[in-house]
Design a protein around this motif. Structure first.
Motif, PDB file in Angstrom:
ATOM      1  N   GLN A   1      34.675  39.743  50.746  1.00  0.00           N
ATOM      2  CA  GLN A   1      34.862  41.126  50.264  1.00  0.00           C
ATOM      3  C   GLN A   1      34.330  41.329  48.845  1.00  0.00           C
ATOM      4  OE1 GLN A   1      36.639  43.400  52.228  1.00  0.00           O
ATOM      5  NE2 GLN A   1      36.586  41.743  53.733  1.00  0.00           N
ATOM      6  N   ARG A   2      33.908  40.245  48.190  1.00  0.00           N
ATOM      7  CA  ARG A   2      33.623  40.388  46.755  1.00  0.00           C
ATOM      8  C   ARG A   2      32.412  41.271  46.490  1.00  0.00           C
ATOM      9  NH1 ARG A   2      30.455  35.048  44.911  1.00  0.00           N
ATOM     10  NH2 ARG A   2      29.892  34.481  47.023  1.00  0.00           N
ATOM     11  N   LYS A   3      32.397  41.820  45.292  1.00  0.00           N
ATOM     12  CA  LYS A   3      31.318  42.736  44.932  1.00  0.00           C
ATOM     13  C   LYS A   3      30.082  41.971  44.489  1.00  0.00           C
ATOM     14  CE  LYS A   3      34.016  46.734  43.543  1.00  0.00           C
ATOM     15  NZ  LYS A   3      34.526  47.531  42.449  1.00  0.00           N
TER      16      LYS A   3
ATOM     17  N   GLU B   1      40.616  41.671  34.351  1.00  0.00           N
ATOM     18  CA  GLU B   1      41.247  41.441  35.654  1.00  0.00           C
ATOM     19  C   GLU B   1      40.395  42.027  36.778  1.00  0.00           C
ATOM     20  OE1 GLU B   1      45.549  41.598  36.319  1.00  0.00           O
ATOM     21  OE2 GLU B   1      45.113  43.252  37.694  1.00  0.00           O
ATOM     22  N   GLU B   2      39.955  43.266  36.557  1.00  0.00           N
ATOM     23  CA  GLU B   2      39.144  43.936  37.580  1.00  0.00           C
ATOM     24  C   GLU B   2      37.855  43.130  37.829  1.00  0.00           C
ATOM     25  OE1 GLU B   2      37.158  48.036  37.402  1.00  0.00           O
ATOM     26  OE2 GLU B   2      39.267  48.452  36.988  1.00  0.00           O
ATOM     27  N   TYR B   3      37.285  42.629  36.750  1.00  0.00           N
ATOM     28  CA  TYR B   3      36.033  41.870  36.867  1.00  0.00           C
ATOM     29  C   TYR B   3      36.222  40.624  37.739  1.00  0.00           C
ATOM     30  CZ  TYR B   3      32.381  38.550  35.783  1.00  0.00           C
ATOM     31  OH  TYR B   3      31.389  37.620  35.906  1.00  0.00           O
ATOM     32  N   TRP B   4      37.293  39.893  37.457  1.00  0.00           N
ATOM     33  CA  TRP B   4      37.497  38.644  38.200  1.00  0.00           C
ATOM     34  C   TRP B   4      37.915  38.899  39.643  1.00  0.00           C
ATOM     35  CZ3 TRP B   4      35.848  33.893  37.441  1.00  0.00           C
ATOM     36  CH2 TRP B   4      35.401  33.556  36.164  1.00  0.00           C
ATOM     37  N   LEU B   5      38.735  39.917  39.857  1.00  0.00           N
ATOM     38  CA  LEU B   5      39.120  40.242  41.238  1.00  0.00           C
ATOM     39  C   LEU B   5      37.884  40.643  42.040  1.00  0.00           C
ATOM     40  CD1 LEU B   5      42.499  42.149  40.708  1.00  0.00           C
ATOM     41  CD2 LEU B   5      42.173  39.876  41.691  1.00  0.00           C
ATOM     42  N   ALA B   6      36.998  41.401  41.396  1.00  0.00           N
ATOM     43  CA  ALA B   6      35.774  41.834  42.085  1.00  0.00           C
ATOM     44  C   ALA B   6      34.836  40.652  42.330  1.00  0.00           C
ATOM     45  CB  ALA B   6      35.070  42.899  41.243  1.00  0.00           C
ATOM     46  N   SER B   7      34.925  39.635  41.462  1.00  0.00           N
ATOM     47  CA  SER B   7      33.979  38.511  41.551  1.00  0.00           C
ATOM     48  C   SER B   7      34.450  37.397  42.475  1.00  0.00           C
ATOM     49  CB  SER B   7      33.757  37.887  40.169  1.00  0.00           C
ATOM     50  OG  SER B   7      33.301  38.847  39.280  1.00  0.00           O
ATOM     51  N   VAL B   8      35.770  37.130  42.478  1.00  0.00           N
ATOM     52  CA  VAL B   8      36.243  35.960  43.246  1.00  0.00           C
ATOM     53  C   VAL B   8      37.460  36.248  44.132  1.00  0.00           C
ATOM     54  CG1 VAL B   8      35.345  34.315  41.543  1.00  0.00           C
ATOM     55  CG2 VAL B   8      37.721  35.065  41.362  1.00  0.00           C
ATOM     56  N   GLY B   9      38.052  37.423  44.015  1.00  0.00           N
ATOM     57  CA  GLY B   9      39.224  37.744  44.837  1.00  0.00           C
ATOM     58  C   GLY B   9      40.534  37.275  44.197  1.00  0.00           C
TER      59      GLY B   9
END
Ligand SMILES: Cc1cc2nc3c(=O)[nH]c(=O)nc-3n(C[C@H](O)[C@H](O)[C@H](O)COP(=O)(O)OP(=O)(O)OC[C@H]3O[C@@H](n4cnc5c(N)ncnc54)[C@H](O)[C@@H]3O)c2cc1C
Length: 374
Positions: free
Chosen positions: A118-120, A132-140
């Motif tokens: 799902q990652r961006k 936080e948003e950056y890491w969630l988007a990068s690795v879940g």
């Protein structure tokens, strides 16, 4: 001859002094508050082992920077250097930067694999508003929780990683690494050959410079390139500042915040504690420290001694070491830079108020200033 004042004798101040002396035509004065040059890169000794305050391992993607340093401070190239993170919930060490091959070792690998699908894209992740948003988007979520969430909160002393709204420094390569496990395989990795690390370079760099150790400027009038030292007013053609801009600009825009460090050194009764080529251990959980360093791994000094020295770093309020990655504070620093007249430069980690400025960047910035002054 034009006069130049350098404020601070750490890596950036010493490099600037050295490069100016090579250029010639300068009357150089360097003022350093401590009794020695080098700042935190100064080598100290404990239990017969050399160490610095924090690792100070040299990494650069630029050959020009390495060649310069290597010429005046002979360096040993490190063929491999690994950083590990301890993840308590899995009771395991994994590579850092997070390595895609480690996912199969994780108990929650199926969930992680689904999240990774799902990652961006890198561009999409970079458009995030906070760390936080950056890491969630990068690795879940799961990898974020294992490696980043607790670590960043303790590193920056925040309760919520969403308050970290500048993450241009994180990570230096890619969020999820593939290929070599070496921490930064796109950079030259090295450490001084000499047992006293960078110290001889600091001494060499100030030959021909008037060095004032144990000295602090009593009053700054940067707008007029004038300071008061030893109760005497002194004016300079050029000022190169390497300490926090709020100090030299008399705090007119308010204090710039920093994260400090408490540092502990420990000698262990074993010749080697970390696996071969592992330089740092990051601890991502609730324990107070961020990083352990085994100096022998990169100094290669005392290799066969029956003891080894470990350094431990605990984020604290002590010292001004890490400029904070908040846009509001970076904007405050910009106000200080905007007030500096022509002929005043502010470089180095504190001087440019940028966390991502490492040893190689200090040299790079000093080179940039000295080239402009040619
Ligand atoms: C714990 C830690 C570990 C690090 N590890 C690495 C690493 O492994 N690799 C890497 O590349 N980078 C590392 N860095 C970053 C790197 O070491 C710094 O970017 C670099 O040393 C900064 O050099 P500088 O000259 O800008 O600042 P400093 O080294 O801070 O030098 C500033 C100097 O100014 C002096 N000073 C302060 N106030 C005054 C005053 N009022 N008047 C006169 N002098 C003053 C200080 O005593 C100091 O000597 C680390 C940083 C820290 C904090």
């Amino acid at each position: 001859m034009k006069s130049v004042l350098i404020i601070g004798g750490g890596f950036s101040g010493c490099s600037a002094a050295h490069l100016l002396s090579l250029q010639g035509g300068w009357d150089i004065t360097l003022v350093e508050a401590a009794s020695y040059l080098g700042g935190g890169c100064k080598t100290k000794w404990y239990g017969g082992h050399p160490y610095t305050f924090g690792p100070r391992h040299f990494l650069t993607p630029k050959e020009k920077i390495f060649n310069y340093l290597n010429r005046y401070c002979p360096m040993r190239r490190c063929q491999e250097h690994l950083f590990l993170t301890y993840v308590e919930q899995d009771a395991q060490f994994y590579n850092y930067p997070i390595h895609v091959d480690d996912v199969v070792l994780m108990p929650d690998r199926e969930q992680i694999t689904a999240q990774l699908r799902q990652r961006k894209t890198v561009e999409g992740a970079l458009a995030s508003k906070n760390l936080e948003e950056y890491w969630l988007a990068s690795v879940g979520q799961n990898l974020y929780d294992k490696f980043i969430n607790g670590y960043s909160k303790k590193m920056w002393r925040v309760d919520d990683n969403r308050s970290i709204d500048d993450f241009s420094w994180s990570p230096k390569g890619v969020a999820l690494k593939e290929g070599p496990r070496e921490a930064w395989n796109n950079a030259i990795s090295a450490y001084p050959i000499a047992a006293n690390g960078y110290d001889d370079y600091f001494e060499l760099s100030v030959q021909g410079t008037k060095v004032r150790l144990n000295t602090e400027i009593e009053h700054y009038d940067i707008a007029n390139k004038t300071v008061v030292m030893d109760s005497q007013k002194q004016s300079y053609d050029i000022i190169i500042n390497t300490i926090s801009p709020d100090i030299v600009m008399n705090g007119v825009h308010g204090e710039l915040p920093y994260i400090g460090r408490d540092f502990y050194k420990i000698v262990l009764p074993v010749a080697h504690a970390f696996p071969e080529n592992v330089y740092f251990l990051y601890y991502a959980g609730d324990e107070p420290f961020t990083r352990l360093v085994e100096y022998k791994q990169f100094t290669r000094q005392n290799w066969d001694a029956p003891t080894t020295i470990i350094g431990m770093e605990i984020p604290s309020k002590n010292g001004r070491y890490y400029p904070v990655p908040f846009k509001s504070e970076m904007a405050r620093a910009e106000k200080y830079f905007a007030d500096m007249p022509d002929g005043v430069f502010s470089i180095g980690r504190a001087g440019s108020y940028q966390y991502r400025v490492d040893v190689d960047d200090c040299i790079d910035q000093a080179m940039g200033v000295v080239e402009r002054l040619a």
